[in-house]
Design a protein around this motif. Structure first.
Motif, PDB file in Angstrom:
ATOM      1  N   GLN A 158     -30.705  68.777 -24.341  1.00  0.00           N
ATOM      2  CA  GLN A 158     -28.869  68.338 -23.517  1.00  0.00           C
ATOM      3  C   GLN A 158     -28.486  70.364 -24.742  1.00  0.00           C
ATOM      4  OE1 GLN A 158     -27.948  66.219 -22.141  1.00  0.00           O
ATOM      5  NE2 GLN A 158     -29.716  65.093 -22.164  1.00  0.00           N
ATOM      6  N   LEU A 159     -28.048  70.801 -23.502  1.00  0.00           N
ATOM      7  CA  LEU A 159     -27.146  72.111 -24.436  1.00  0.00           C
ATOM      8  C   LEU A 159     -26.232  71.333 -23.331  1.00  0.00           C
ATOM      9  CD1 LEU A 159     -29.020  75.514 -22.935  1.00  0.00           C
ATOM     10  CD2 LEU A 159     -28.681  74.737 -25.098  1.00  0.00           C
ATOM     11  N   LEU A 160     -25.019  72.187 -24.018  1.00  0.00           N
ATOM     12  CA  LEU A 160     -23.334  72.094 -23.898  1.00  0.00           C
ATOM     13  C   LEU A 160     -23.338  72.151 -22.871  1.00  0.00           C
ATOM     14  CD1 LEU A 160     -22.590  71.372 -28.096  1.00  0.00           C
ATOM     15  CD2 LEU A 160     -22.842  69.726 -25.868  1.00  0.00           C
ATOM     16  N   ASP A 161     -22.082  71.948 -21.861  1.00  0.00           N
ATOM     17  CA  ASP A 161     -21.411  72.694 -21.455  1.00  0.00           C
ATOM     18  C   ASP A 161     -20.601  74.349 -22.280  1.00  0.00           C
ATOM     19  OD1 ASP A 161     -21.586  70.860 -19.448  1.00  0.00           O
ATOM     20  OD2 ASP A 161     -19.474  70.677 -19.993  1.00  0.00           O
ATOM     21  N   SER A 162     -20.527  74.793 -22.977  1.00  0.00           N
ATOM     22  CA  SER A 162     -19.882  75.557 -23.910  1.00  0.00           C
ATOM     23  C   SER A 162     -20.964  76.368 -23.964  1.00  0.00           C
ATOM     24  CB  SER A 162     -19.581  75.347 -25.457  1.00  0.00           C
ATOM     25  OG  SER A 162     -20.032  74.793 -26.380  1.00  0.00           O
ATOM     26  N   GLN A 163     -22.338  76.438 -23.698  1.00  0.00           N
ATOM     27  CA  GLN A 163     -24.173  76.527 -24.342  1.00  0.00           C
ATOM     28  C   GLN A 163     -24.250  77.360 -22.782  1.00  0.00           C
ATOM     29  OE1 GLN A 163     -25.103  73.611 -26.790  1.00  0.00           O
ATOM     30  NE2 GLN A 163     -26.368  75.335 -27.620  1.00  0.00           N
ATOM     31  N   ARG A 164     -23.374  77.448 -21.360  1.00  0.00           N
ATOM     32  CA  ARG A 164     -23.959  78.176 -20.771  1.00  0.00           C
ATOM     33  C   ARG A 164     -22.503  78.549 -19.947  1.00  0.00           C
ATOM     34  NH1 ARG A 164     -25.050  72.854 -17.478  1.00  0.00           N
ATOM     35  NH2 ARG A 164     -23.826  71.877 -19.257  1.00  0.00           N
ATOM     36  N   LEU A 165     -23.006  79.374 -19.389  1.00  0.00           N
ATOM     37  CA  LEU A 165     -22.006  80.940 -18.715  1.00  0.00           C
ATOM     38  C   LEU A 165     -22.364  81.209 -17.753  1.00  0.00           C
ATOM     39  CD1 LEU A 165     -19.934  82.048 -19.203  1.00  0.00           C
ATOM     40  CD2 LEU A 165     -20.773  84.444 -19.830  1.00  0.00           C
ATOM     41  N   LEU A 166     -20.998  80.360 -16.581  1.00  0.00           N
ATOM     42  CA  LEU A 166     -21.717  80.418 -14.806  1.00  0.00           C
ATOM     43  C   LEU A 166     -21.117  81.967 -14.728  1.00  0.00           C
ATOM     44  CD1 LEU A 166     -22.924  79.759 -12.292  1.00  0.00           C
ATOM     45  CD2 LEU A 166     -21.001  78.531 -11.644  1.00  0.00           C
ATOM     46  N   VAL A 167     -21.509  82.997 -14.376  1.00  0.00           N
ATOM     47  CA  VAL A 167     -20.736  84.331 -13.518  1.00  0.00           C
ATOM     48  C   VAL A 167     -21.237  84.922 -11.797  1.00  0.00           C
ATOM     49  CG1 VAL A 167     -21.316  86.818 -13.867  1.00  0.00           C
ATOM     50  CG2 VAL A 167     -21.777  85.585 -15.742  1.00  0.00           C
ATOM     51  N   ALA A 168     -19.923  84.366 -11.840  1.00  0.00           N
ATOM     52  CA  ALA A 168     -19.443  84.641 -10.181  1.00  0.00           C
ATOM     53  C   ALA A 168     -19.538  86.096  -9.744  1.00  0.00           C
ATOM     54  CB  ALA A 168     -19.143  83.688  -9.363  1.00  0.00           C
ATOM     55  N   HIS A 169     -21.004  86.658  -9.340  1.00  0.00           N
ATOM     56  CA  HIS A 169     -20.720  87.924  -9.326  1.00  0.00           C
ATOM     57  C   HIS A 169     -20.626  88.003  -7.554  1.00  0.00           C
ATOM     58  CE1 HIS A 169     -20.947  92.462 -10.091  1.00  0.00           C
ATOM     59  NE2 HIS A 169     -22.381  92.789  -8.979  1.00  0.00           N
ATOM     60  N   ARG A 170     -19.107  89.112  -7.328  1.00  0.00           N
ATOM     61  CA  ARG A 170     -19.719  89.506  -5.723  1.00  0.00           C
ATOM     62  C   ARG A 170     -19.496  91.404  -5.838  1.00  0.00           C
ATOM     63  NH1 ARG A 170     -16.537  86.307  -2.810  1.00  0.00           N
ATOM     64  NH2 ARG A 170     -14.939  84.505  -5.066  1.00  0.00           N
ATOM     65  N   LYS A 171     -19.920  91.804  -4.846  1.00  0.00           N
ATOM     66  CA  LYS A 171     -20.969  92.959  -4.266  1.00  0.00           C
ATOM     67  C   LYS A 171     -19.174  94.444  -4.447  1.00  0.00           C
ATOM     68  CE  LYS A 171     -24.413  90.798  -1.143  1.00  0.00           C
ATOM     69  NZ  LYS A 171     -24.796  90.860   0.169  1.00  0.00           N
ATOM     70  N   PRO A 172     -19.757  95.041  -3.905  1.00  0.00           N
ATOM     71  CA  PRO A 172     -18.604  95.980  -3.839  1.00  0.00           C
ATOM     72  C   PRO A 172     -17.842  96.142  -2.731  1.00  0.00           C
ATOM     73  CG  PRO A 172     -21.225  97.369  -4.234  1.00  0.00           C
ATOM     74  CD  PRO A 172     -21.077  95.178  -4.201  1.00  0.00           C
ATOM     75  N   GLY A 173     -16.734  96.031  -2.732  1.00  0.00           N
ATOM     76  CA  GLY A 173     -15.917  95.896  -1.488  1.00  0.00           C
ATOM     77  C   GLY A 173     -15.063  94.246  -1.394  1.00  0.00           C
ATOM     78  N   ARG A 174     -15.983  93.176  -1.595  1.00  0.00           N
ATOM     79  CA  ARG A 174     -14.983  91.901  -1.952  1.00  0.00           C
ATOM     80  C   ARG A 174     -14.317  91.508  -2.433  1.00  0.00           C
ATOM     81  NH1 ARG A 174     -18.556  89.880   2.392  1.00  0.00           N
ATOM     82  NH2 ARG A 174     -17.524  87.337   2.017  1.00  0.00           N
ATOM     83  N   ALA A 175     -13.224  90.985  -2.631  1.00  0.00           N
ATOM     84  CA  ALA A 175     -12.160  90.939  -3.209  1.00  0.00           C
ATOM     85  C   ALA A 175     -12.428  90.184  -4.266  1.00  0.00           C
ATOM     86  CB  ALA A 175     -10.794  90.051  -2.164  1.00  0.00           C
ATOM     87  N   VAL A 176     -12.018  90.132  -5.443  1.00  0.00           N
ATOM     88  CA  VAL A 176     -12.802  88.573  -6.383  1.00  0.00           C
ATOM     89  C   VAL A 176     -11.695  88.083  -5.630  1.00  0.00           C
ATOM     90  CG1 VAL A 176     -12.127  87.859  -8.729  1.00  0.00           C
ATOM     91  CG2 VAL A 176     -13.352  89.824  -8.431  1.00  0.00           C
ATOM     92  N   ASP A 177     -12.446  86.285  -5.965  1.00  0.00           N
ATOM     93  CA  ASP A 177     -10.902  84.761  -5.148  1.00  0.00           C
ATOM     94  C   ASP A 177     -10.532  84.886  -6.910  1.00  0.00           C
ATOM     95  OD1 ASP A 177      -9.593  82.643  -4.125  1.00  0.00           O
ATOM     96  OD2 ASP A 177     -11.814  81.590  -3.730  1.00  0.00           O
ATOM     97  N   SER A 178      -8.521  84.472  -6.422  1.00  0.00           N
ATOM     98  CA  SER A 178      -8.578  83.948  -8.235  1.00  0.00           C
ATOM     99  C   SER A 178      -8.508  82.457  -8.752  1.00  0.00           C
ATOM    100  CB  SER A 178      -6.839  84.078  -7.682  1.00  0.00           C
ATOM    101  OG  SER A 178      -6.259  83.380  -6.456  1.00  0.00           O
ATOM    102  N   GLU A 179      -8.761  81.821  -7.467  1.00  0.00           N
ATOM    103  CA  GLU A 179      -9.805  80.401  -7.992  1.00  0.00           C
ATOM    104  C   GLU A 179     -10.876  80.286  -7.912  1.00  0.00           C
ATOM    105  OE1 GLU A 179      -7.714  77.341  -4.688  1.00  0.00           O
ATOM    106  OE2 GLU A 179      -5.818  79.181  -4.592  1.00  0.00           O
ATOM    107  N   GLY A 180     -11.115  81.189  -7.447  1.00  0.00           N
ATOM    108  CA  GLY A 180     -13.228  80.664  -8.244  1.00  0.00           C
ATOM    109  C   GLY A 180     -13.792  80.369  -6.767  1.00  0.00           C
ATOM    110  N   PRO A 181     -15.122  80.010  -6.774  1.00  0.00           N
ATOM    111  CA  PRO A 181     -15.234  79.757  -5.596  1.00  0.00           C
ATOM    112  C   PRO A 181     -15.522  77.833  -5.914  1.00  0.00           C
ATOM    113  CG  PRO A 181     -17.134  80.113  -7.063  1.00  0.00           C
ATOM    114  CD  PRO A 181     -16.014  81.071  -7.521  1.00  0.00           C
ATOM    115  N   SER A 182     -16.169  77.101  -5.396  1.00  0.00           N
ATOM    116  CA  SER A 182     -15.346  75.334  -5.105  1.00  0.00           C
ATOM    117  C   SER A 182     -16.968  75.365  -5.368  1.00  0.00           C
ATOM    118  CB  SER A 182     -15.346  75.073  -3.762  1.00  0.00           C
ATOM    119  OG  SER A 182     -16.139  75.486  -3.070  1.00  0.00           O
ATOM    120  N   LEU A 183     -17.179  74.928  -6.832  1.00  0.00           N
ATOM    121  CA  LEU A 183     -17.811  74.196  -7.240  1.00  0.00           C
ATOM    122  C   LEU A 183     -18.789  72.693  -7.637  1.00  0.00           C
ATOM    123  CD1 LEU A 183     -17.765  76.474 -10.876  1.00  0.00           C
ATOM    124  CD2 LEU A 183     -19.017  77.060  -8.736  1.00  0.00           C
TER     125      LEU A 183
END
Length: 109
Positions: A35-60
């Motif tokens: 039961q790894l805690l949420d704090s023990q997992r990290l989600l990285v949303a990586h954008r390709k070059p030239g793609r703008a980073v969405d300030s709100e992030g992806p819908s998860l």
């Protein structure tokens, strides 16, 4: 995944299948690894070059939206990604140290 104390999941938010796979991987860490805690997992949303980073992030999905989300674009600001990863890594090391200290106390008493 045996003896894992944390997990970093990297997805391309531009590909819906990546978000579905991230949910599956995250569930594996929770179900298979004490039961790894949420704090023990990290989600990285990586954008390709030239793609703008969405300030709100992806819908998860519900399980993933509890995880720390780092939006990365190494071409724009790699230092932000490094800083966030170091924070995450330090939190995992602190958890390990606390666990080790509790184990030592239980052996002594």
């Amino acid at each position: 995944m045996q003896d894992a104390r944390g997990g970093v999941i990297v997805v391309s938010p531009d590909l819906p299948s990546h978000l579905e796979e991230a949910d599956a991987w995250s569930s594996c860490f929770v179900q298979q690894q004490q039961q790894l805690l949420d704090s023990q997992r990290l989600l990285v949303a990586h954008r390709k070059p030239g793609r703008a980073v969405d300030s709100e992030g992806p819908s998860l999905a519900a399980p993933l939206n509890k995880l720390k989300l780092v939006q990365s674009s190494l071409e724009e600001d790699p230092e932000d990604v490094r800083i966030e990863f170091m924070k995450y890594f330090k939190s995992i090391v602190n958890l390990l140290n606390e666990s080790r200290a509790r184990e030592e106390v239980s052996i002594i008493t």
